[in-house]
Design a protein around this motif. Structure first.
Motif, PDB file in Angstrom:
ATOM      1  N   ASP A 142      -9.757  43.077  87.421  1.00  0.00           N
ATOM      2  CA  ASP A 142      -8.949  44.159  87.244  1.00  0.00           C
ATOM      3  C   ASP A 142      -9.253  44.995  88.571  1.00  0.00           C
ATOM      4  N   THR A 143      -8.371  45.584  89.235  1.00  0.00           N
ATOM      5  CA  THR A 143      -8.692  46.559  90.541  1.00  0.00           C
ATOM      6  C   THR A 143      -9.384  47.577  90.219  1.00  0.00           C
ATOM      7  N   ILE A 144      -9.102  48.556  89.447  1.00  0.00           N
ATOM      8  CA  ILE A 144      -9.857  49.777  89.082  1.00  0.00           C
ATOM      9  C   ILE A 144      -9.392  50.230  87.590  1.00  0.00           C
ATOM     10  N   THR A 145     -10.349  50.992  87.172  1.00  0.00           N
ATOM     11  CA  THR A 145      -9.493  51.850  85.955  1.00  0.00           C
ATOM     12  C   THR A 145      -9.680  53.372  86.428  1.00  0.00           C
ATOM     13  N   ALA A 146      -8.608  53.495  86.982  1.00  0.00           N
ATOM     14  CA  ALA A 146      -8.493  54.769  87.762  1.00  0.00           C
ATOM     15  C   ALA A 146      -7.006  55.091  87.918  1.00  0.00           C
ATOM     16  N   GLY A 147      -6.768  56.289  88.750  1.00  0.00           N
ATOM     17  CA  GLY A 147      -5.293  56.494  89.284  1.00  0.00           C
ATOM     18  C   GLY A 147      -4.153  56.421  88.226  1.00  0.00           C
ATOM     19  N   SER A 148      -4.397  56.484  87.039  1.00  0.00           N
ATOM     20  CA  SER A 148      -3.418  56.538  85.812  1.00  0.00           C
ATOM     21  C   SER A 148      -2.697  55.317  86.085  1.00  0.00           C
ATOM     22  N   ARG A 149      -3.286  54.108  86.336  1.00  0.00           N
ATOM     23  CA  ARG A 149      -2.648  52.747  86.343  1.00  0.00           C
ATOM     24  C   ARG A 149      -2.866  51.994  85.274  1.00  0.00           C
ATOM     25  N   SER A 150      -3.822  52.288  84.315  1.00  0.00           N
ATOM     26  CA  SER A 150      -4.332  51.288  83.243  1.00  0.00           C
ATOM     27  C   SER A 150      -2.899  50.914  82.412  1.00  0.00           C
ATOM     28  N   THR A 151      -2.738  51.880  81.712  1.00  0.00           N
ATOM     29  CA  THR A 151      -1.348  51.695  80.895  1.00  0.00           C
ATOM     30  C   THR A 151      -0.197  50.827  81.417  1.00  0.00           C
TER      31      THR A 151
END
Length: 823
Positions: free
Chosen positions: A575-584
């Motif tokens: 996974d690239t990152i858990t940030a930037g409101s992207r996970s959902t």
């Protein structure tokens, strides 16, 4: 206090799990303290680390004397930057954008607080005692503390040479650079901005600033590394980017990825401060050198020298017609990235391209500079730079409306970007509920309709002060009307305080970080239970519950039978990152795809058993059955026993979500697809300003966020309230203070945060749902949306109340009172 007049839950969801708000699946474990956190971990034989840090902002290292430190009882190892260059098969330079971050300072120091040496000891106390005894001889160098000064020709160089890391595709065009402190210059060119200014009736130019700030997560950074018997490097880390850290560790030590394992338990807050590698390579190196487990936990003071929010100066020049239409805008942004670039270049680019604002503007010219200074490094922070740019363009929006005598809300609505409009980058917008956010926030705070707004009576304006932002009036017409002035008497001093109330509104739009990739595995068991393997980090945002809801919905199983595996790079996929409101959106789609693949296998097996087509079957309540004839079906245990090898068998599905990209012209910033999706929000506030003290008290907040489909409506509302509370603290209190590069307030005793009393206005979270066609069940992100626009909304309300205009954050009593006195 949260206002429940706008209930966050949906009333008629067509789904079993989506659109409902079950209890958090990690909630009981957290409140009973049965979950792991890195700072509390301990391994047998574990050693502890303390860091000796630079006392100067910029200097050559003449010598580092460690003899006294080595003599301290129970000290095992002392390591300096000079030692690093003698260690074979080690790259001592790290960094996500540029390799400008040494594990320990090599040859020179770049900022006050930069680690110079690491002490390893049997106890934390011994390590700290020894670190304090390290003596450093410096040759002081001229330092650059201000980003704009650092850009001037001949300014002292923070780094003589900067080498790109090659991690991000969107920064792949960057060359090795020397002779400059500007590590990245993002450019956007749309139309002919000079022609736009010539055609405009009026041109407005304003400068705005925002300070550096601290993430202040409840849990500090912490790492625990060890070398396993087979030589494998294993580390527990408080990181939001386990996949990235794994790759960086493999590169640093020239190891195959199979020889590096990164595990992340629950995080006690992140807010962007725990992204990419910080001290993971150093702690791993110490574990390799000593052969024993190594643990490092930063003190609260050390947090201030590890990563911060970017300070920024923003200059906006806008050409406007007399009816309020913005026809041209030139934006210059100077991001102070500190001594390490960290993720600053991506902030300068990914946020810089949105700096013209969420409005239809024909001519746009943006220059966004990421600049080195001799200060503590800046990195990602909740909002990824968007709060800084929204502060500027939404303050100027009110200033323009004020100067033209226009209604601020109507001014925005007349030119807000909407469905099908083209953004400044050339990207067409879809599923963007910005107008709905503005209208619903305005309605919730009590703004009158555009047709009924009237100018406040001239007699109610404080003498000698320019007109406030006109036309915004609450339903009760309290703003700058006779009812809005409240006089209170201090019983101790016998003095009267005049307090005036005002209302303000602001909006913002952020692009999700792009490009990025998420992968997931879903294992469906014969008993109807399922395990989701995901590298998304749970740090309080509720991602585990949301991903479980998505998997349960697709698989037709109860939510309580879905478990989420904590990030572990030996087990959970990339996974690239858990940030930037992207996970959902990104991981949610990956989980959906993985669950659909498992569902496909189950339905195909059931179809063979029931002698029907898979398309005729449904999978619900742990049964596969014929649509319209539920009696013709088979339960999962029976199906697995006959089709997949037995009661203990498992069906695996794998999903990978990597949205397609479009090239970006590095000279113009134009792209047919500059982001995967947008998340807009708006905030309306009512404030009370004490004219004698300058104190601003926020009375009410209405915060609206377009979340797409609300997978878990209560979580969405909680995210809005949480981001709003954080934004309130940043707007009114927070600022890191520097004295020649030295942080003057590196503790929570001196660094002001909002208290419970400060953060007690009535907050109305408004969940706006404009589903995205490519989101999982239409969902988008929500974690950052409410942090964008509160600060300008407060400043706009202050202007509305007492006729002053604040352009620098935070909005302190001193600044307000000074502006009132200056008229």
């Amino acid at each position: 206090m949260t206002d429940t007049s706008h209930p966050p839950t949906t009333s008629h969801s067509p789904f079993v799990h989506i659109g409902h708000s079950p209890a958090r699946i990690d909630g009981l474990k957290k409140i009973t303290a049965t979950v792991p956190f890195v700072p509390a971990m301990s391994h047998p034989g574990m050693l502890h680390v303390a860091l000796a840090r630079s006392e100067l902002p910029h200097a050559r290292i003449v010598s580092v004397k460690t003899e006294r430190a080595r003599a301290v009882p129970r000290v095992v190892l002392v390591l300096t930057g000079a030692d690093l260059e003698r260690i074979p098969n080690l790259d001592p330079w790290i960094g996500p954008a540029f390799k400008d971050h040494p594990l320990l300072a090599i040859d020179k120091v770049h900022f006050v607080g930069e680690p110079l040496a690491a002490v390893v000891a049997e106890s934390v106390e011994a390590a700290r005692e020894a670190a304090a005894l390290i003596e450093v001889e410096y040759e002081a160098l001229a330092a650059v503390i201000d980003a704009r000064e650092a850009m001037r020709p001949g300014a002292p160089l923070v780094h003589e040479h900067i080498r790109p890391s090659g991690v991000f595709p969107d920064l792949a065009h960057l060359p090795t650079r020397s002779g400059t402190n500007v590590c990245y210059h993002y450019k956007l060119r749309r139309g002919d901005v000079e022609a736009g200014f010539r055609a405009a009736d009026l041109v407005f130019e304003d400068v705005f600033t925002t300070p550096a700030a601290q993430h202040a997560s409840l849990e500090p950074h912490a790492w625990l590394a060890e070398v396993e018997p087979d030589g494998k490097l294993s580390i527990w880390s408080t990181t939001q980017t386990p996949s990235f850290v794994r790759v960086e560790l493999a590169d640093a030590f020239h190891l195959p990825l199979t020889q590096v394992r990164v595990r992340v338990p629950y995080l006690g807050g992140g807010y962007g401060g725990k992204m990419y590698d910080k001290h993971e390579p150093l702690v791993a190196l110490l574990a390799r050198l000593t052969g024993r487990p190594i643990k490092l936990v930063l003190s609260r003071g050390e947090e201030f020298y590890t990563t911060t929010r970017h300070a920024a100066t923003l200059r906006l020049k806008s050409g406007v017609m007399r009816d309020g239409r913005i026809v041209a805008r030139h934006v210059e942004i100077f991001w102070d990235t500190g001594a390490y670039a960290d993720i600053g270049p991506r902030i300068a680019g990914k946020t810089g391209f949105a700096a013209a604002g969420p409005y239809r503007i024909e001519h746009v010219w943006i220059d966004s500079y990421c600049v080195y200074t001799n200060k503590a490094p800046a990195g990602a922070f909740r909002g990824f730079g968007t709060p800084q740019i929204v502060w500027a363009y939404e303050r100027q929006a009110d200033l323009i409306a004020q100067r033209l005598g226009l209604d601020p809300l109507a001014f925005r609505l007349a030119q807000t970007l909407d469905e099908g409009d083209e953004f400044a980058t050339g990207t067409v917008l879809h599923a963007v509920g910005l107008r709905a956010c503005l209208e619903q926030a305005a309605q919730a705070i009590g703004l009158a309709s555009a047709e009924s707004r009237v100018l406040s009576p001239e007699s109610d304006r404080p003498p000698g002060r320019r007109p406030p932002a006109v036309g915004i009036a609450s339903a009760e017409s309290r703003v700058l009307s006779p009812e809005s002035e409240v006089r209170t008497q201090d019983s101790g001093l016998g003095t009267q305080h005049s307090k005036r109330r005002g209302i303000g509104i602001a909006c913002g739009l952020k692009a999700v970080i792009y490009p990025s990739t998420s992968s997931a595995i879903v294992a469906l068991n014969a008993d109807g239970s399922a395990m989701v393997y995901s590298s998304t980090v749970e740090m309080g945002q509720g991602s585990q519950t949301t991903l479980a809801q998505i998997a349960a919905e697709v698989l037709g199983v109860p939510l309580e039978k879905v478990a989420i595996h904590l990030p572990d790079t030996d087990v959970t996929p990339y996974d690239t990152i858990t940030a930037g409101s992207r996970s959902t959106y990104h991981m949610g789609n990956a989980v959906r795809l993985a669950a659909e693949e498992a569902r496909r296998q189950v339905l195909e097996a059931a179809a063979r058993r029931l002698e029907v087509s898979p398309s005729d079957l449904e999978l619900r309540e742990e049964r596969a059955f014929v649509r319209g004839a539920p009696e013709r079906g088979i339960g999962l245990p029976e199906l697995f026993a006959v089709a997949f090898g037995g009661r203990g068998s498992t069906v695996l599905g794998q999903g990978r979500f990597a949205p397609t990209t479009a090239p970006v012209d590095p000279e113009t910033g134009m792209s047919a697809k500059s982001t995967e999706y947008w998340f807009p929000g708006a905030t309306a506030v009512e404030v009370e300003v004490d004219e004698e003290t300058g104190q601003v008290r926020v009375l009410r907040i209405a915060a609206a966020a377009d979340v797409g489909t609300a997978i878990h409506p209560a979580h969405c509302a909680q995210q809005i309230v949480g981001a709003t509370t954080m934004a309130l603290s940043l707007a009114l209190f927070e600022a890191m203070v520097f004295d020649n590069g030295q942080v003057a307030n590196p503790s929570l005793a001196d660094y002001l945060l909002a208290s419970f009393e400060d953060a007690s206005p009535a907050i109305t979270p408004i969940v706006v749902q404009v589903p995205h066609p490519d989101g999982p069940f239409g969902a988008k992100g929500v974690g950052e949306t409410a942090i964008f626009s509160l600060a300008p909304a407060i400043a706009n309300a202050v202007a509305n109340a007492v006729g002053i205009n604040v352009v620098d954050l935070p909005i302190t009593p001193e600044r307000v009172l000074r502006a009132i006195k200056e008229g």
